[in-house]
Design a protein around this motif. Structure first.
Motif, PDB file in Angstrom:
ATOM      1  N   LEU A  90      -8.434 -13.284   0.074  1.00  0.00           N
ATOM      2  CA  LEU A  90      -8.230 -12.152   0.975  1.00  0.00           C
ATOM      3  C   LEU A  90      -7.128 -11.293   0.375  1.00  0.00           C
ATOM      4  CD1 LEU A  90      -8.690 -10.560   3.599  1.00  0.00           C
ATOM      5  CD2 LEU A  90      -7.112 -12.135   4.748  1.00  0.00           C
ATOM      6  N   ILE A  91      -7.469 -10.079  -0.004  1.00  0.00           N
ATOM      7  CA  ILE A  91      -6.487  -9.137  -0.545  1.00  0.00           C
ATOM      8  C   ILE A  91      -5.955  -8.314   0.615  1.00  0.00           C
ATOM      9  CG2 ILE A  91      -6.034  -7.266  -2.169  1.00  0.00           C
ATOM     10  CD1 ILE A  91      -8.548  -8.197  -3.719  1.00  0.00           C
ATOM     11  N   LEU A  92      -4.650  -8.389   0.810  1.00  0.00           N
ATOM     12  CA  LEU A  92      -4.002  -7.705   1.927  1.00  0.00           C
ATOM     13  C   LEU A  92      -3.251  -6.485   1.424  1.00  0.00           C
ATOM     14  CD1 LEU A  92      -2.565 -10.898   3.618  1.00  0.00           C
ATOM     15  CD2 LEU A  92      -4.562  -9.580   4.342  1.00  0.00           C
ATOM     16  N   PHE A  93      -3.570  -5.333   1.985  1.00  0.00           N
ATOM     17  CA  PHE A  93      -2.849  -4.102   1.677  1.00  0.00           C
ATOM     18  C   PHE A  93      -1.888  -3.861   2.829  1.00  0.00           C
ATOM     19  CE2 PHE A  93      -6.967  -3.788  -0.457  1.00  0.00           C
ATOM     20  CZ  PHE A  93      -6.529  -3.690  -1.769  1.00  0.00           C
ATOM     21  N   ASN A  94      -0.626  -4.214   2.603  1.00  0.00           N
ATOM     22  CA  ASN A  94       0.399  -4.201   3.652  1.00  0.00           C
ATOM     23  C   ASN A  94       1.134  -2.864   3.683  1.00  0.00           C
ATOM     24  OD1 ASN A  94       2.008  -5.300   5.725  1.00  0.00           O
ATOM     25  ND2 ASN A  94       3.515  -6.040   4.269  1.00  0.00           N
ATOM     26  N   LYS A  95       1.859  -2.666   4.748  1.00  0.00           N
ATOM     27  CA  LYS A  95       2.742  -1.514   4.971  1.00  0.00           C
ATOM     28  C   LYS A  95       1.972  -0.233   5.278  1.00  0.00           C
ATOM     29  CE  LYS A  95       6.465  -3.573   2.309  1.00  0.00           C
ATOM     30  NZ  LYS A  95       7.569  -3.367   1.386  1.00  0.00           N
ATOM     31  N   ILE A  96       0.832  -0.388   5.969  1.00  0.00           N
ATOM     32  CA  ILE A  96       0.069   0.803   6.344  1.00  0.00           C
ATOM     33  C   ILE A  96       0.732   1.562   7.488  1.00  0.00           C
ATOM     34  CG2 ILE A  96      -2.119  -0.144   5.513  1.00  0.00           C
ATOM     35  CD1 ILE A  96      -2.837  -0.566   8.537  1.00  0.00           C
ATOM     36  N   ALA A 141       0.810  -1.221   0.000  1.00  0.00           N
ATOM     37  CA  ALA A 141       0.000   0.000   0.000  1.00  0.00           C
ATOM     38  C   ALA A 141       0.842   1.268   0.000  1.00  0.00           C
ATOM     39  CB  ALA A 141      -0.930   0.008   1.213  1.00  0.00           C
ATOM     40  N   SER A 142       2.149   1.123   0.144  1.00  0.00           N
ATOM     41  CA  SER A 142       3.022   2.300   0.149  1.00  0.00           C
ATOM     42  C   SER A 142       3.745   2.489  -1.183  1.00  0.00           C
ATOM     43  CB  SER A 142       4.058   2.186   1.276  1.00  0.00           C
ATOM     44  OG  SER A 142       5.022   1.204   0.962  1.00  0.00           O
ATOM     45  N   ASN A 143       3.439   1.653  -2.168  1.00  0.00           N
ATOM     46  CA  ASN A 143       4.156   1.702  -3.440  1.00  0.00           C
ATOM     47  C   ASN A 143       3.179   1.855  -4.605  1.00  0.00           C
ATOM     48  OD1 ASN A 143       5.774   1.313  -5.664  1.00  0.00           O
ATOM     49  ND2 ASN A 143       6.834  -0.476  -4.844  1.00  0.00           N
ATOM     50  N   PRO A 144       2.788   3.099  -4.916  1.00  0.00           N
ATOM     51  CA  PRO A 144       1.814   3.299  -5.995  1.00  0.00           C
ATOM     52  C   PRO A 144       2.311   2.853  -7.368  1.00  0.00           C
ATOM     53  CG  PRO A 144       2.570   5.419  -5.119  1.00  0.00           C
ATOM     54  CD  PRO A 144       3.178   4.347  -4.273  1.00  0.00           C
ATOM     55  N   CYS A 164       3.852   7.005   3.880  1.00  0.00           N
ATOM     56  CA  CYS A 164       3.462   7.277   2.496  1.00  0.00           C
ATOM     57  C   CYS A 164       2.427   6.282   1.954  1.00  0.00           C
ATOM     58  CB  CYS A 164       4.695   7.276   1.604  1.00  0.00           C
ATOM     59  SG  CYS A 164       5.630   5.733   1.683  1.00  0.00           S
ATOM     60  N   TYR A 165       1.766   5.520   2.842  1.00  0.00           N
ATOM     61  CA  TYR A 165       0.824   4.519   2.334  1.00  0.00           C
ATOM     62  C   TYR A 165      -0.433   5.176   1.766  1.00  0.00           C
ATOM     63  CZ  TYR A 165      -2.801   4.513   5.981  1.00  0.00           C
ATOM     64  OH  TYR A 165      -3.861   4.847   6.791  1.00  0.00           O
ATOM     65  N   MET A 166      -1.042   4.495   0.790  1.00  0.00           N
ATOM     66  CA  MET A 166      -2.292   4.964   0.201  1.00  0.00           C
ATOM     67  C   MET A 166      -3.457   4.447   1.047  1.00  0.00           C
ATOM     68  SD  MET A 166      -1.668   4.365  -3.866  1.00  0.00           S
ATOM     69  CE  MET A 166      -1.017   2.716  -3.655  1.00  0.00           C
ATOM     70  N   THR A 167      -4.471   5.264   1.184  1.00  0.00           N
ATOM     71  CA  THR A 167      -5.647   4.835   1.944  1.00  0.00           C
ATOM     72  C   THR A 167      -6.410   3.782   1.141  1.00  0.00           C
ATOM     73  OG1 THR A 167      -7.119   6.488   0.991  1.00  0.00           O
ATOM     74  CG2 THR A 167      -5.852   7.136   2.969  1.00  0.00           C
TER      75      THR A 167
END
Length: 173
Positions: free
Chosen positions: A111-117, A83-86, A121-124
């Motif tokens: 299950l889709i995991l959005f890591n590194k929150i 989630a921090s790497n657009p 600089c993570y994306m919401t």
């Protein structure tokens, strides 16, 4: 069997190590410092004991061209994104679409995991959903899809992942 897939460097190995520790501690203490990890070249099999044994097969991101060789006997799929790497998001989205269209995975829960929150600089979730057109993807997919924001480094959201795994593998027994 649960497959854990995602691009190189998204945190798959750390997630497995953290889930293993979380499932073995029975809610006692904290997770402590993150253990050192290296990028997986090949595959790792890890057993998580959470009411029953759940085997997670982690496949290295560099193996994405042959991921399909491992789809057989897959009851659930964890797909991890950074989630921090657009800049990696579009490639990860293409990988996800490929997985969701695979006939062998049509019955698997995802299950889709959005890591590194935990990174500044993570994306919401709203930004990611918009960029990926996630509502459209989930509406068209054959699979049951769940999403979660996590930090494998500090442990945020890992109880949710463990609970999801327990639910999926209870249903498949």
């Amino acid at each position: 069997m649960c497959l854990l897939l995602g691009a190189t460097g998204v945190g798959k190995t750390l997630l497995v190590k953290r889930l293993q520790k979380l499932s073995s501690r029975d809610g006692k203490d904290d997770l402590g410092e993150p253990p050192p990890t290296r990028p997986t070249v090949g595959t790792n099999l890890t057993d998580i004991v959470a009411h029953r044994k759940i085997t997670i097969r982690e496949l290295g991101g560099c193996m994405s061209p042959i991921w399909s060789s491992y789809y057989g006997n897959c009851h659930s799929l964890l797909f991890m994104m950074d989630a921090s790497n657009p800049t990696q998001l579009s490639a990860s989205c293409m990988q996800l679409l490929s997985l969701l269209s695979a006939e062998e995975l049509a019955e698997s829960s995802v299950l889709i995991l959005f890591n590194k929150i935990d990174l500044p600089c993570y994306m919401t979730m709203e930004e990611i959903k918009s960029l990926m057109r996630l509502p459209d993807i989930t509406a068209c997919a054959k699979q049951s899809i769940t999403t979660a924001e996590i930090s494998a480094r500090n442990g945020t959201g890992l109880e949710t992942v463990l609970g999801w795994l327990q639910d999926q593998h209870r249903a498949s027994s």
